[in-house]
Design an enzyme around this catalytic site. Sequence first.
Site, PDB file in Angstrom:
ATOM      1  N   HIS A 158      60.142  25.199  90.280  1.00  8.07           N
ATOM      2  CA  HIS A 158      60.769  26.291  89.516  1.00  8.07           C
ATOM      3  C   HIS A 158      60.617  27.605  90.287  1.00  8.07           C
ATOM      4  O   HIS A 158      61.544  28.404  90.374  1.00  8.07           O
ATOM      5  CB  HIS A 158      60.090  26.457  88.154  1.00  8.07           C
ATOM      6  CG  HIS A 158      60.441  25.388  87.160  1.00  8.07           C
ATOM      7  ND1 HIS A 158      61.726  25.144  86.767  1.00  8.07           N
ATOM      8  CD2 HIS A 158      59.665  24.509  86.458  1.00  8.07           C
ATOM      9  CE1 HIS A 158      61.734  24.160  85.855  1.00  8.07           C
ATOM     10  NE2 HIS A 158      60.494  23.757  85.657  1.00  8.07           N
ATOM     11  N   HIS A 177      55.498  20.659  90.314  1.00  6.88           N
ATOM     12  CA  HIS A 177      56.635  20.843  89.402  1.00  6.88           C
ATOM     13  C   HIS A 177      56.923  22.346  89.211  1.00  6.88           C
ATOM     14  O   HIS A 177      58.051  22.809  89.413  1.00  6.88           O
ATOM     15  CB  HIS A 177      56.321  20.183  88.052  1.00  6.88           C
ATOM     16  CG  HIS A 177      57.373  20.395  87.016  1.00  6.88           C
ATOM     17  ND1 HIS A 177      58.329  19.460  86.719  1.00  6.88           N
ATOM     18  CD2 HIS A 177      57.637  21.458  86.201  1.00  6.88           C
ATOM     19  CE1 HIS A 177      59.139  19.938  85.789  1.00  6.88           C
ATOM     20  NE2 HIS A 177      58.732  21.144  85.441  1.00  6.88           N
ATOM     21  N   GLU A 178      55.883  23.089  88.851  1.00  7.92           N
ATOM     22  CA  GLU A 178      56.086  24.528  88.611  1.00  7.92           C
ATOM     23  C   GLU A 178      56.480  25.241  89.903  1.00  7.92           C
ATOM     24  O   GLU A 178      57.228  26.224  89.877  1.00  7.92           O
ATOM     25  CB  GLU A 178      54.831  25.158  87.992  1.00  7.92           C
ATOM     26  CG  GLU A 178      54.412  24.565  86.639  1.00  7.92           C
ATOM     27  CD  GLU A 178      55.523  24.467  85.587  1.00  7.92           C
ATOM     28  OE1 GLU A 178      56.471  25.266  85.661  1.00  7.92           O
ATOM     29  OE2 GLU A 178      55.443  23.582  84.713  1.00  7.92           O
ATOM     30  N   GLU A 228      65.370  22.728  85.956  1.00  4.67           N
ATOM     31  CA  GLU A 228      64.554  21.512  85.940  1.00  4.67           C
ATOM     32  C   GLU A 228      64.870  20.609  87.127  1.00  4.67           C
ATOM     33  O   GLU A 228      63.993  19.919  87.629  1.00  4.67           O
ATOM     34  CB  GLU A 228      64.747  20.751  84.627  1.00  4.67           C
ATOM     35  CG  GLU A 228      63.994  21.350  83.454  1.00  4.67           C
ATOM     36  CD  GLU A 228      62.500  21.538  83.690  1.00  4.67           C
ATOM     37  OE1 GLU A 228      61.865  20.664  84.325  1.00  4.67           O
ATOM     38  OE2 GLU A 228      61.954  22.563  83.272  1.00  4.67           O
TER      39      GLU A 228
END
Length: 497
Positions: A264, A260-261, A290
């Site tokens: 980003h 997830h990170e 997001e």
Amino acid sequence: MSYQKLVSELKRLHYLNSALDLLGWDEQVNLPKKSAAARASQSSALSDLIHRESIHPQVDDWLNALEQDPNALTTEQQCVVQEARRNFDRAVKLPSAFVARRAEHQSRAYHAWVEARKNDDFVSFAPFLKTQLELAREEAGFFGLDGLQAYDYHIDNHDPGMTASVIGTLFDSLKSEIVPLVKQILSSAVKPNLSMFKGFPIAQQEAFLKRVTASLGFDYDRGRLDVAVHPFCSGNGEDTRLTTRYFVDNPLDSLFSSIHETGHGLYEQGLPLEHLGTGLGTAAGMGVHESQSRIWENQVARSRSFWDYWEPFYREAFPEQLSGVTSEQLYLAVNGVSLNPIRVDSDEVTYNLHIILRFELEKCLFSGELDVVDLPAFWNEKAEKIIGLRPTSDVEGVLQDVHWSSGAFGYFPSYCLGNMLAAQLWYSALDALPGIEIDFSNGDFTRLLSWLREKVHCEGKRCDLMNLTKKVTGKELSSDSLIRYLKERYLPLYQQT
Ligand code: ZN
């Protein structure tokens, strides 16, 4: 000449801001306990300096000169000027003393939250949260806004152009589809078994997830991955800081948080470096941010094709731990759906309900319907109604998220807006890139990354969330693609016998 001067000043401000960011990263990753007060003062002093510099009358003069003859500017230059004007106007209305006070309180409130969470003690955190809310209201008050308009102001800070009313309509339609979908999935006899995932040494977890995230395209030569209580990504394309956390008995948590990170981080690393500090080199907003973390975490890393490639390596890294786990059990665990009181531990289906809960609470806080002292009870009651689960403690309820401790009101909706955009982008990518899932099963993620770079990352802040969605996917932002995607992925899996 004014344009060059403006851009060079924006870049100088960007470097000051990135130093402040780095202090914030360090605070959550490295800071000795007794140094917290000093860090609060450092952050406050630097915030004050940045604020003073960013409202220098010279900046206003350059902007005025450029705005007098917009036709002399290219479209790109107009985007830079518009974004600089928006930021200048937002900053100039905030008194420096307020900015310094807010920064200092932010740091103290964060440490109060960490302690309160450790001790399941909302009462000790409540005064800090109350002040955060007052500061948020005070900030909107400088723009003549109060009540729900103040909430819109904070939403707009994270997602330009977005309002609580637009979000409310999108979320209502999402909720009406998600609630029955969750019920349908949970009523299935097929159940994920996460208790099989025990004893995964942290060093091997770290090595595996670094390999995975590097294969997705994260450049570790201009970024790094560390440990924090609450995973996050900060920094920019020149120096991107990812964080995760490790649990020996829950290896999928660190893996998916990291992916997830990384999403980003890939967005930050994909923004045009030469334009850093200007609207052309800045993310379009948190909803778009997001969408980038979600598409990698969910659409990609929870897919069969992703695991076709990575499962053998995962077994190689954890041969004993996975010896009793079949491929289907592993895939089901990766796509496990269950009710969980904690947002960050939730699956991608029920996750949306957690966001709807927070959005409704924030609306009540800003409208004045709800007092901070009543928040825990209100949270628990609403959680039972919306998510279908009542937290048994405040750590499972109101104390679980870092956001409000740092004053980030109006941020939560971005997660759900990002989920919607991620699903829309996913179907557009499937159309534009035939055979993309075959690439994934060969461990090749470059075509998807290049497509996202071209369609989303390179755009910078030329478009807001709604306009970017329309431009890239040809459709308005809606919950339709997200619902379609969740049904296509989860219903067959949970209909097995
Ligand atoms: Zn995120």
